[in-house]
Design a protein around this motif. Structure first.
Motif, short mmCIF file in Angstrom:
data_model
loop_
_atom_site.label_atom_id
_atom_site.label_comp_id
_atom_site.label_asym_id
_atom_site.label_seq_id
_atom_site.Cartn_x
_atom_site.Cartn_y
_atom_site.Cartn_z
N ASN A 370 30.43 39.05 43.19
CA ASN A 370 29.15 39.73 43.33
C ASN A 370 29.26 40.74 44.47
OD1 ASN A 370 26.60 40.56 43.96
ND2 ASN A 370 25.67 38.54 43.68
N PRO A 371 29.31 42.04 44.15
CA PRO A 371 29.52 43.03 45.21
C PRO A 371 28.38 43.07 46.22
CG PRO A 371 29.10 44.11 43.09
CD PRO A 371 29.23 42.65 42.83
N ASP A 372 27.16 42.73 45.82
CA ASP A 372 26.02 42.78 46.74
C ASP A 372 26.20 41.79 47.88
OD1 ASP A 372 24.84 44.64 45.12
OD2 ASP A 372 23.79 43.13 43.92
N SER A 373 26.56 40.57 47.52
CA SER A 373 26.65 39.54 48.55
C SER A 373 28.09 39.36 49.04
CB SER A 373 26.15 38.21 47.98
OG SER A 373 26.91 37.88 46.83
N GLY A 374 29.02 39.97 48.35
CA GLY A 374 30.43 39.76 48.70
C GLY A 374 30.87 38.37 48.32
N LEU A 375 30.09 37.76 47.46
CA LEU A 375 30.31 36.35 47.14
C LEU A 375 31.18 36.18 45.91
CD1 LEU A 375 28.96 34.19 48.82
CD2 LEU A 375 27.46 33.74 46.89
N GLU A 376 32.13 35.29 46.04
CA GLU A 376 32.94 34.93 44.89
C GLU A 376 32.40 33.65 44.30
OE1 GLU A 376 36.72 34.71 46.71
OE2 GLU A 376 37.21 36.79 46.26
N VAL A 377 32.16 33.65 43.02
CA VAL A 377 31.67 32.45 42.38
C VAL A 377 32.75 31.94 41.45
CG1 VAL A 377 29.84 31.46 40.96
CG2 VAL A 377 29.35 33.39 42.45
N LEU A 378 33.13 30.71 41.68
CA LEU A 378 34.14 30.10 40.82
C LEU A 378 33.40 29.18 39.87
CD1 LEU A 378 37.22 30.06 40.60
CD2 LEU A 378 37.22 28.05 42.03
N ALA A 379 33.40 29.50 38.59
CA ALA A 379 32.57 28.73 37.68
C ALA A 379 33.28 28.43 36.37
CB ALA A 379 31.29 29.50 37.39
N VAL A 380 32.94 27.29 35.79
CA VAL A 380 33.45 26.93 34.47
C VAL A 380 32.69 27.76 33.46
CG1 VAL A 380 33.63 25.11 32.75
CG2 VAL A 380 34.13 24.61 35.14
N GLN A 381 33.39 28.45 32.59
CA GLN A 381 32.74 29.30 31.61
C GLN A 381 33.53 29.32 30.30
OE1 GLN A 381 32.84 33.36 33.32
NE2 GLN A 381 34.03 32.43 34.96
N ARG A 382 32.94 29.98 29.30
CA ARG A 382 33.61 30.11 28.02
C ARG A 382 34.79 31.06 28.12
NH1 ARG A 382 33.34 26.23 24.48
NH2 ARG A 382 31.32 25.97 23.44
N VAL A 383 35.83 30.80 27.37
CA VAL A 383 36.94 31.75 27.30
C VAL A 383 36.53 32.92 26.40
CG1 VAL A 383 38.72 29.99 27.63
CG2 VAL A 383 37.97 30.58 25.31
N SER A 384 37.30 33.99 26.44
CA SER A 384 37.07 35.10 25.53
C SER A 384 37.86 34.84 24.25
CB SER A 384 37.53 36.41 26.17
OG SER A 384 38.93 36.37 26.36
N LYS A 385 37.57 35.66 23.23
CA LYS A 385 38.32 35.50 21.97
C LYS A 385 39.81 35.71 22.18
CE LYS A 385 34.69 36.63 18.70
NZ LYS A 385 33.90 37.77 18.25
N THR A 386 40.17 36.75 22.94
CA THR A 386 41.61 36.99 23.13
C THR A 386 42.27 35.82 23.84
OG1 THR A 386 40.99 38.30 25.06
CG2 THR A 386 41.68 39.53 23.13
N GLN A 387 41.53 35.22 24.79
CA GLN A 387 42.08 34.05 25.48
C GLN A 387 42.27 32.88 24.53
OE1 GLN A 387 39.47 33.64 28.89
NE2 GLN A 387 41.12 32.69 30.06
N ALA A 388 41.29 32.68 23.65
CA ALA A 388 41.39 31.59 22.68
C ALA A 388 42.60 31.80 21.76
CB ALA A 388 40.11 31.50 21.86
N TRP A 389 42.83 33.06 21.35
CA TRP A 389 43.99 33.34 20.49
C TRP A 389 45.29 33.13 21.27
CZ3 TRP A 389 43.17 32.61 15.85
CH2 TRP A 389 42.07 33.14 15.16
N GLN A 390 45.29 33.50 22.52
CA GLN A 390 46.47 33.29 23.35
C GLN A 390 46.82 31.80 23.43
OE1 GLN A 390 48.29 35.72 24.81
NE2 GLN A 390 49.67 34.27 25.81
N ARG A 391 45.78 30.98 23.62
CA ARG A 391 45.99 29.53 23.68
C ARG A 391 46.53 29.02 22.34
NH1 ARG A 391 40.88 27.03 27.15
NH2 ARG A 391 41.48 28.01 29.12
#
Length: 696
Positions: A370-391
DNA sequence: GAGCACTGC
């Protein structure tokens, strides 16, 4: 097929197979358009060297790219830029550089081939120099950090994309190269993305100056290359078929509430049905999850019915000690199945042979910025389609495979098409410092392939300005002498600044150590099962002045004992990372000496070290509140001390931190106790502005 | 009061 997860009949497909869109030239290949190539060997799985030249030659000729050689060279000879799609196993990375060289393109300059990862650059150079039957470092060489194996004779040079970027700082026209091949472009690392812009500008400028043309070839393993083609002035797309084996894909019938449970069920369903020689690769999100799942699997595996094969459970993640990572490459005993439970490290960085089944939870832990706060958020999220195909593709490297996706096909359709390029979700301060060092005329309008938002760029410029790196003259942005020096260090700008400030505090030797420790993976090894032991052993190094001083204590003891490996083991210190710290430190010290910086030590005086940290990290500070909580001094953001900090149970009045991390809360990591007065001394204007803003 | 995906110069 696992029933509890509810998988309908499989869909057959080949990762990367299918008609590519856009302006595409299909190249003639041995596979000939159908699915399922005829040959069973895979390019990357071949043994590196063969003593028999004929065997090497035969092997080269057997690759899918070989029949396309003439056509490929004829095309490339006449093009300034091209995009080459090559499926896994097509042989593009090892063969194309050789074809270019054999076609005379390396005659007037070096052919550079970039890779996102060091190991890839090194092993490819080794492989190609073997194929050319030359000594590594002569005709074919590589350059990665700490390791330059090239010579005046080198014509094909493999290097990390970060390394080519660093070279561009001293020569933005990349004059020594006749051709730059950007490999693995689909991964869209920050370095590759910046290089797109750098090579495009160099190509244009060289043409204007009437110099040797620069050929640019972008190589990707995925189909979505329209963006690449458009960016490079409509460069033609050449398509090369590979040797990926067919993979059956199963989706669940219903969405899964608990992907961990679904993964567990799938693993044991497969285990009860498939022959023991077929290994399973499971994708989860992080260390904790992986360790927990490994334990559960081991417990269940103890109570399996008779006749069921045994199971070897192998966790895999980057912070796992190297020796334990290597276990995934060893074969399981006969009648035993390997089950590898991994983070996305097995998606690209680590390739394991013999995987028949992939279980994809569809989840990944990733950083957002987040450029406003300079904050890095490490979060569990969905993969993208390309990532799913890579897997999925990880199941079909040697033979046909099967992939269980623990989500429905509808859910999959809603996944993002591509992973957001890293350049749009990281702090841009380093990137902009480098571009400014290359004297890019206007970083705000720099031709990025995927532009970061203006706010994002402005936030990074503000940070560089605070560090005293920027100069504004007649609407032109350039670097101050300090900024130029900062760019010489392979470090985040703030750490480069810390080093540059250190002579003023007579603690350069100490700061070099601390910055080196901060710029590699943690040297602290924390096996969760031995937590009490770790705490007891670490006690003797802990400083009440914070994490930086504690790390300094550990490094000093390590050095005074001559870098002893046994000592590392006994003290829960990662010796591989510790060795790396020494290498980084030597490199940074070299750069300092080249700048004629005085090498001074504060001896036992750690206060001056803390003062130095306060002066360079003043924008990352937090103050204790009456209620015992903390807020940052810049944005009044509530923060907490991270449990990994030695100050976790302490309540210092004022600290600087090296990292903010948002997980369940907003945590500060890497803390140093400072005096509030020091911060004010470091940047009086900055704090006066803050005070005024707070009053209004 | 309780936690850290992955690269790279």
């Amino acid at each position: 097929m696992p029933e509890e997860a509810g998988f309908p009949p499989a869909k057959r497909f080949r990762p990367g197979c299918g008609p590519p869109g856009g302006r595409v030239v299909m190249l003639l290949t041995a596979g000939g358009g159908g699915c399922g190539g005829r040959r069973q060997q895979s390019a990357q799985a071949q043994p590196a060297a063969s003593p028999y030249p004929e065997a090497v030659e035969r092997q080269r000729r057997s690759l899918p790219i070989f029949p396309a050689r003439g056509q490929l060279l004829a095309q490339l000879r006449n093009l300034d830029s091209a995009v080459l799609i090559g499926e896994t196993g097509s042989g593009k990375t090892t063969q194309l550089p050789q074809y270019l060289y054999e076609g005379g393109i390396g005659r007037q300059g070096v052919i550079a081939v970039t890779q996102p990862r060091r190991v890839a650059a090194i092993s490819l150079a080794t492989r190609v120099s073997d194929e050319k039957r030359t000594e590594l470092g002569k005709l074919v060489g590589y350059t990665v950090r700490f390791d330059d194996v090239t010579s005046e004779d080198t014509r094909i040079k493999f290097l990390t994309d970060g390394m080519l970027l660093r070279e561009a700082i001293s020569d933005s026209l990349l004059r020594k190269y006749s051709c730059v091949v950007l490999d693995e472009a689909h991964e869209r690392t920050v370095h590759t993305d910046v290089l797109f812009g750098v090579v495009k500008a160099a190509q244009k400028r060289r043409k204007e100056l009437g110099k040797l043309p620069l050929k640019v070839i972008v190589m990707s393993a995925t189909m979505d290359v329209d963006l690449f083609s458009q960016y490079f002035n409509g460069a033609p797309v050449l398509y090369l078929e590979g040797r990926q084996h067919p993979i059956q894909v199963f989706y669940t019938k219903e969405p899964q509430q608990d992907y961990l449970h679904a993964a567990l069920v799938s693993v044991f369903q497969i285990h009860q049905e498939a022959p023991a020689s077929q290994d399973i690769l499971v994708f989860l999100t992080g260390q904790e999850e992986i360790e927990a799942m490994s334990k559960t699997c081991r417990d269940i595996a103890k109570h399996l019915p008779d006749g069921c094969p045994s199971m070897l459970i192998l966790p895999l993640y980057a912070s796992l000690p190297y020796a334990q990572q290597l276990r995934v490459f060893q074969g399981a005993p006969k009648g035993c199945r390997k089950v590898i439970i991994s983070t996305n490290i097995a998606e690209t960085s680590i390739t394991i042979a013999g995987i028949k089944y992939v279980v994809d939870t569809g989840m990944v832990k990733a950083k957002k910025y987040n450029p406003d706060s300079g904050l890095e958020v490490l979060a569990v999220q969905r993969v993208s389609k390309t990532q799913a195909w890579q897997r999925t593709g990880r199941a079909g490297r040697e033979d046909s495979g099967i992939c269980y996706r623990l989500y429905t096909e509808d859910e999959f359709e809603k996944f993002e098409k591509m992973t957001v390029p890293e350049i749009q979700r990281c702090n841009l301060a380093s990137v902009l410092l480098q571009l400014l060092a290359m004297r890019v005329p206007d970083v705000l309008t720099f031709d990025f392939m995927s532009k970061p938002s203006p706010d994002h760029i402005r936030a990074a410029l503000a940070q560089l300005d605070l560090l005293g790196a920027l100069e504004h003259k007649d609407d032109q942005l350039s670097l101050t002498p300090v900024g130029r020096k900062m760019a010489a260090f392979p470090l985040e700008p703030r750490f480069a600044k810390t080093i540059l400030l250190s002579p003023k505090f007579h603690c350069t030797e100490e700061i070099l150590t601390i910055v080196s420790l901060l710029s590699v993976d943690s040297v602290l090894y924390n096996p969760p099962s031995r937590r009490d032991e770790v705490q007891a052993v670490r006690k003797k190094f802990v400083s009440s002045e914070g994490d930086h001083i504690t790390l300094l204590n550990i490094y000093r003891t390590f050095r005074s004992l001559g870098g002893n490996k046994d000592w590392c083991r006994d003290n829960f210190v990662n010796s591989k990372n510790m060795t790396l710290v020494a290498e980084v430190r030597a490199q940074l010290r070299d750069i300092c000496l080249k700048m004629s910086m005085p090498m001074v030590s504060s001896r036992g005086d750690v206060e001056s070290v803390r003062r130095c940290l306060a002066h360079s990290l003043f924008m990352s500070a937090a103050e204790l509140q009456p209620d015992g909580s903390y807020v940052t001094t810049d944005t009044r953001q509530p923060v907490a001390i991270h449990p990994s900090s030695v100050l976790f149970h302490c309540r210092p009045a004022c600290v600087v931190y090296t990292e903010l991390l948002h997980t369940s809360k907003c945590y500060m990591r890497g803390l140093c106790v400072v005096d509030a007065d020091w911060l004010y001394e470091a940047a009086p204007d900055y704090f006066r502005r803050k005070l005024r803003a707070a009053r209004d």
